[in-house]
Structures are given as C-alpha cells and as structure tokens.
Scaffold this motif. Structure first.
Motif, PDB file in Angstrom:
ATOM      1  N   LEU A  60     -25.333  -3.708 -14.905  1.00  0.00           N
ATOM      2  CA  LEU A  60     -24.355  -4.194 -13.928  1.00  0.00           C
ATOM      3  C   LEU A  60     -24.879  -5.371 -13.103  1.00  0.00           C
ATOM      4  O   LEU A  60     -24.136  -5.942 -12.315  1.00  0.00           O
ATOM      5  N   VAL A  61     -26.141  -5.718 -13.275  1.00  0.00           N
ATOM      6  CA  VAL A  61     -26.730  -6.799 -12.469  1.00  0.00           C
ATOM      7  C   VAL A  61     -26.037  -8.128 -12.763  1.00  0.00           C
ATOM      8  O   VAL A  61     -25.579  -8.828 -11.846  1.00  0.00           O
ATOM      9  N   GLY A  62     -25.965  -8.498 -14.026  1.00  0.00           N
ATOM     10  CA  GLY A  62     -25.325  -9.761 -14.398  1.00  0.00           C
ATOM     11  C   GLY A  62     -23.863  -9.818 -14.007  1.00  0.00           C
ATOM     12  O   GLY A  62     -23.420 -10.786 -13.365  1.00  0.00           O
ATOM     13  N   PRO A  63     -23.063  -8.800 -14.369  1.00  0.00           N
ATOM     14  CA  PRO A  63     -21.646  -8.828 -14.001  1.00  0.00           C
ATOM     15  C   PRO A  63     -21.393  -8.954 -12.504  1.00  0.00           C
ATOM     16  O   PRO A  63     -20.522  -9.710 -12.084  1.00  0.00           O
ATOM     17  N   ILE A  64     -22.138  -8.233 -11.678  1.00  0.00           N
ATOM     18  CA  ILE A  64     -21.854  -8.279 -10.237  1.00  0.00           C
ATOM     19  C   ILE A  64     -22.279  -9.612  -9.641  1.00  0.00           C
ATOM     20  O   ILE A  64     -21.682 -10.092  -8.677  1.00  0.00           O
ATOM     21  N   LEU A  65     -23.295 -10.240 -10.223  1.00  0.00           N
ATOM     22  CA  LEU A  65     -23.654 -11.589  -9.772  1.00  0.00           C
ATOM     23  C   LEU A  65     -22.531 -12.574 -10.065  1.00  0.00           C
ATOM     24  O   LEU A  65     -22.171 -13.407  -9.224  1.00  0.00           O
ATOM     25  N   VAL A  66     -21.966 -12.480 -11.254  1.00  0.00           N
ATOM     26  CA  VAL A  66     -20.881 -13.388 -11.651  1.00  0.00           C
ATOM     27  C   VAL A  66     -19.631 -13.122 -10.829  1.00  0.00           C
ATOM     28  O   VAL A  66     -19.025 -14.035 -10.255  1.00  0.00           O
ATOM     29  N   ILE A  67     -19.223 -11.856 -10.750  1.00  0.00           N
ATOM     30  CA  ILE A  67     -17.986 -11.498 -10.059  1.00  0.00           C
ATOM     31  C   ILE A  67     -18.113 -11.726  -8.557  1.00  0.00           C
ATOM     32  O   ILE A  67     -17.184 -12.188  -7.895  1.00  0.00           O
ATOM     33  N   GLY A  68     -19.278 -11.398  -8.000  1.00  0.00           N
ATOM     34  CA  GLY A  68     -19.471 -11.583  -6.561  1.00  0.00           C
ATOM     35  C   GLY A  68     -19.323 -13.020  -6.125  1.00  0.00           C
ATOM     36  O   GLY A  68     -18.925 -13.302  -4.983  1.00  0.00           O
ATOM     37  N   THR A  69     -19.625 -13.941  -7.036  1.00  0.00           N
ATOM     38  CA  THR A  69     -19.489 -15.367  -6.710  1.00  0.00           C
ATOM     39  C   THR A  69     -18.038 -15.741  -6.445  1.00  0.00           C
ATOM     40  O   THR A  69     -17.759 -16.692  -5.696  1.00  0.00           O
ATOM     41  N   VAL A  70     -17.098 -15.016  -7.042  1.00  0.00           N
ATOM     42  CA  VAL A  70     -15.674 -15.275  -6.781  1.00  0.00           C
ATOM     43  C   VAL A  70     -15.376 -15.157  -5.289  1.00  0.00           C
ATOM     44  O   VAL A  70     -14.533 -15.874  -4.748  1.00  0.00           O
ATOM     45  N   GLY A  71     -16.083 -14.261  -4.609  1.00  0.00           N
ATOM     46  CA  GLY A  71     -15.888 -14.095  -3.173  1.00  0.00           C
ATOM     47  C   GLY A  71     -16.199 -15.352  -2.381  1.00  0.00           C
ATOM     48  O   GLY A  71     -15.558 -15.627  -1.354  1.00  0.00           O
ATOM     49  N   TYR A  72     -17.201 -16.115  -2.847  1.00  0.00           N
ATOM     50  CA  TYR A  72     -17.498 -17.391  -2.184  1.00  0.00           C
ATOM     51  C   TYR A  72     -16.292 -18.318  -2.222  1.00  0.00           C
ATOM     52  O   TYR A  72     -16.048 -19.080  -1.286  1.00  0.00           O
ATOM     53  N   ILE A  73     -15.558 -18.251  -3.325  1.00  0.00           N
ATOM     54  CA  ILE A  73     -14.443 -19.172  -3.525  1.00  0.00           C
ATOM     55  C   ILE A  73     -13.224 -18.760  -2.716  1.00  0.00           C
ATOM     56  O   ILE A  73     -12.581 -19.589  -2.061  1.00  0.00           O
TER      57      ILE A  73
END
Length: 406
Positions: A377-390
């Motif tokens: 889940l490390v890779g997915p949450i890094l990618v998905i969490g970046t959406v929050g920045y946007i």
C-alpha cells in the motif's frame, strides 16, 4: 521555556533523534510491551516526553532536515522491492476511499465551525486553511495561509494545535488496526497476510521475527543509497524546473491548474521515477537486500520528529479551543471514512491510510504504511495522497466562501 538541548545544537539533536529511534526499535523487538505496541507509537511517546519535559526544543533545523532529506530518501528505498501489480490494483480503490475521506474533512470543518465560531476569532479563515490542509497537507496549509492572511497570532496558534492534534491522531490510526474487534468488524487483509508470513518462535515477538538478520552486502547498501539519493535529486530538481516553466495564473482553467500541480509535484515525480527504474531494472531492484531496513530506519527517525512539536504547555497557553476544533475535524473525517469503508468493504488498513493521507498528507500516510508493514500500500497511497495537494486549495476556497457568508 528553554530546552536542555538548544535548537542550534545540531549534533546533540541528531544524537537524540537517532537514539530515540534505536530505543523504539529495541523496545519493539525485545520487550513484552513491544509485542503489543508498535514501534512507531513508542518513538512518538519518547519524542513527546522529551519535548514536554524540556529536553529538546519543539522546532529546530535538524527536524527540517529529516522532513527535507531523510523522508524523501526513505521513499525509493522502500519502493525498490514493491509488488507493482499490487500498486495498479490498489490505486483505484484507494482513490475512491480518499475522496470519501475528503468529504469527511469538510463535514468536520462545518461541525467544528458551528460549535466554536462564537469563541474563536477568525475561525472562517482558520477553518478554510484546515479544510485545505486536512485534504492535502502542509503544502496546502501554506498556500491558503498566504491567500487568506489571518493574523500572525491566530496562525501561530493554529500550527501549535495542529502539531499536537497530529500526534494524537497518529496514535488513533496506529491503534485501530491493532484492535481485534476493529479487525474482525472491518477486516484486515494486509495485517492477516503479514501474520501468515511471520513465523514467530518461542520467546520471540512478531517484529523481531519479521526483522531477522538477512544477508546484506556492502554493495547492496552502496547501490541502494546511491540510487535512492540520485532519484531524490533528479525528482526534486525536475520539479523545480517544471514549476519555473509551467506557470499558472488566475485566468488558468481549473483542469490545467490541476494537471500542472500533478506534473510538478516532487513526491509524485519521485514515486514515478522510482517505478520507472523498477520496470527497467527489475532484477537489480529485487536484489537490493537492505533497502527495506534502511528505509524503515529513516521512517523511525521521521516518527520521532513528528512527536517533538506536540507541546502540551503550548496548547494550554495558546490554543486549547483550536486543538478542540482540529480534533473535531479529524475525528469526523475518521468516522465518515470508517462508515463508508465498512459499506464498501474496505479493510481497516485502507481506511486508516485514507484518513492519514487526508489529514497528514501522502508522506505521513506512506510512513504509517511502512511502519505497519503494509508494503503493497506504500506506492498507492503516495500516488493517491498527492491528489489531495491538487484539490485541497479548491476545497479550502469553497469552505471560506460558504463560511464567510455566514
């Protein structure tokens, strides 16, 4: 209050951070307490105790160095041996849950505002800032602060409240997957998988069993660290370059602004470059024994630094009601995510990571995943969490428009 170790005593502070991390690892692997309490919690407790008893300062350049260099370095180290098939599978699921969790943040902001608007000045601005921050992360907090410009006193008090709240919230998010009732009710596929792969011998505990010695060569360490720091350097410099040529203005459309934000985000670039290296050189990255140990140690340093700013005296003196407000937002976020996570059959690991990615940002969510051993889940949450920045700044602006009219 002056601390025993001053903020500019870099060597002493590095010694504290590294020894606190070492103590947390030793307690986790060698004591009965460690068999029940995750090492991340122990690291947080050590840091909070040292901070509140005046041993270390709540702010120092060493802590900034951990955020700026150690945490980014941990990301490629821990992704090198990741299962890329799991990344694709889990990213879509997590995005859906992350967006639901963002709705929980907004509901929490409105509830907290309704309860405390008569007691906290400038709460419309603070609420908008918190809604942006608790959707994305510190990047959004800084951006909304610059946009709305609350008084220095209020923003300083908000930072203090946010620091303590985050430490408390980490305890909650770490404790939930450890509860047998919670695991049975929501399900815990990743915890279950970890336990199936951990053969615990008599007198040993799960952490000690998982981190048994393995064959690690000097070459492994050299290549892992060299490749990781190269990826960090390339990603961060590429991010700065792209931000210089891909500028946005007030006239730029929302879609274009979001795309620019995605393309220029340094953590997303770092994650993407790491995946490319893994795809191009799969046999090399799979053989990098020691990268998981090095990356996990970096994350323990991070957990120590997370706990240091949680100063209870500062909260009592400056921001008790702001602490209540931020905790209200976080708890509503958690309740909403737990509720819909159960309806849509998400495991407790995915639920806690979605909450963490909202409230703390993708890097803290990745740290939680690493600390708990949920490597897929490390890779997915890094990618998905970046959406929050946007989307964070847009949510903050929307919240301010509604609350300002009230």
């Amino acid at each position: 209050m002056e601390s025993l170790i001053s903020a500019n005593n870099n060597l002493a502070l590095w010694a504290f951070v590294m020894l606190a991390a070492a103590a947390a690892i030793l307690i986790e692997q060698r004591t009965k307490l460690g068999a029940k309490v995750p090492g991340a919690v122990i690291a947080l407790l050590i840091a909070i105790a040292a901070s509140n008893f005046g041993v270390v300062p709540v702010d120092a350049p060493v802590y900034d160095a951990v955020w700026g260099y150690v945490v980014p370095l941990a990301i490629p180290l821990l992704l090198f041996q990741l299962n890329l098939h799991a990344l694709v599978k889990e990213s879509g699921r997590l995005l859906f849950l992350f967006l639901i969790s963002s709705v929980g943040t907004v509901l929490g902001v409105f509830l907290g505002f309704g309860l405390l608007k008569d007691y906290i000045p400038e709460l419309d601005k603070i609420a908008a800032i918190i809604s942006a921050s608790y959707t994305g992360g510190g990047v959004n907090l800084a951006a909304m602060t610059a946009k709305l410009q609350p008084s220095p006193t209020m923003i300083s008090a908000t930072y203090v409240a946010d620091n303590l709240m985050m430490a408390c919230y980490f305890f909650v998010l770490i404790a939930l997957p450890a509860s047998q009732f919670v695991r049975k009710f929501w399900g815990s596929p990743y915890q279950d998988q970890n336990e199936r792969h951990r053969v615990v011998e008599d007198g040993d505990n799960a952490a000690a069993s998982y981190w048994k010695p393995k064959e690690i060569s000097l070459q492994n360490i050299a290549i892992a660290l060299g490749a990781a720091i190269l990826l960090v350097a390339v990603a961060f410099n590429l991010s700065a370059f792209l931000k210089g040529i891909l500028t946005v203005t007030e006239e730029t459309s929302v879609v274009v602004t979001m795309l620019v934000g995605l393309v220029t985000d340094k953590y997303l670039l770092l994650t993407t470059l790491t995946f490319l290296v893994m795809l191009l050189f799969p046999k090399c990255t799979e053989k990098l024994n020691g990268s998981q140990e090095l990356g996990t140690y970096c994350i323990y340093l991070f957990f120590v630094v997370i706990g240091v700013p949680a100063s209870i005296p500062l909260i009592i003196d400056n921001a008790p009601l702001l602490f209540v407000f931020t905790m209200t937002v976080a708890l509503v976020n958690l309740v909403v995510t737990l509720f819909f996570g159960k309806i849509f059959r998400f495991g407790i690991e995915e639920i806690t990571l979605a909450c963490n990615a909202n409230v703390g940002g993708p890097t803290t969510a990745a740290a939680l995943a690493i600390g708990q051993g949920w490597r897929d889940l490390v890779g997915p949450i890094l990618v998905i969490g970046t959406v929050g920045y946007i989307i964070g700044n847009y949510i903050g602006a929307m919240v301010y428009a509604v609350l300002g009219s009230m």
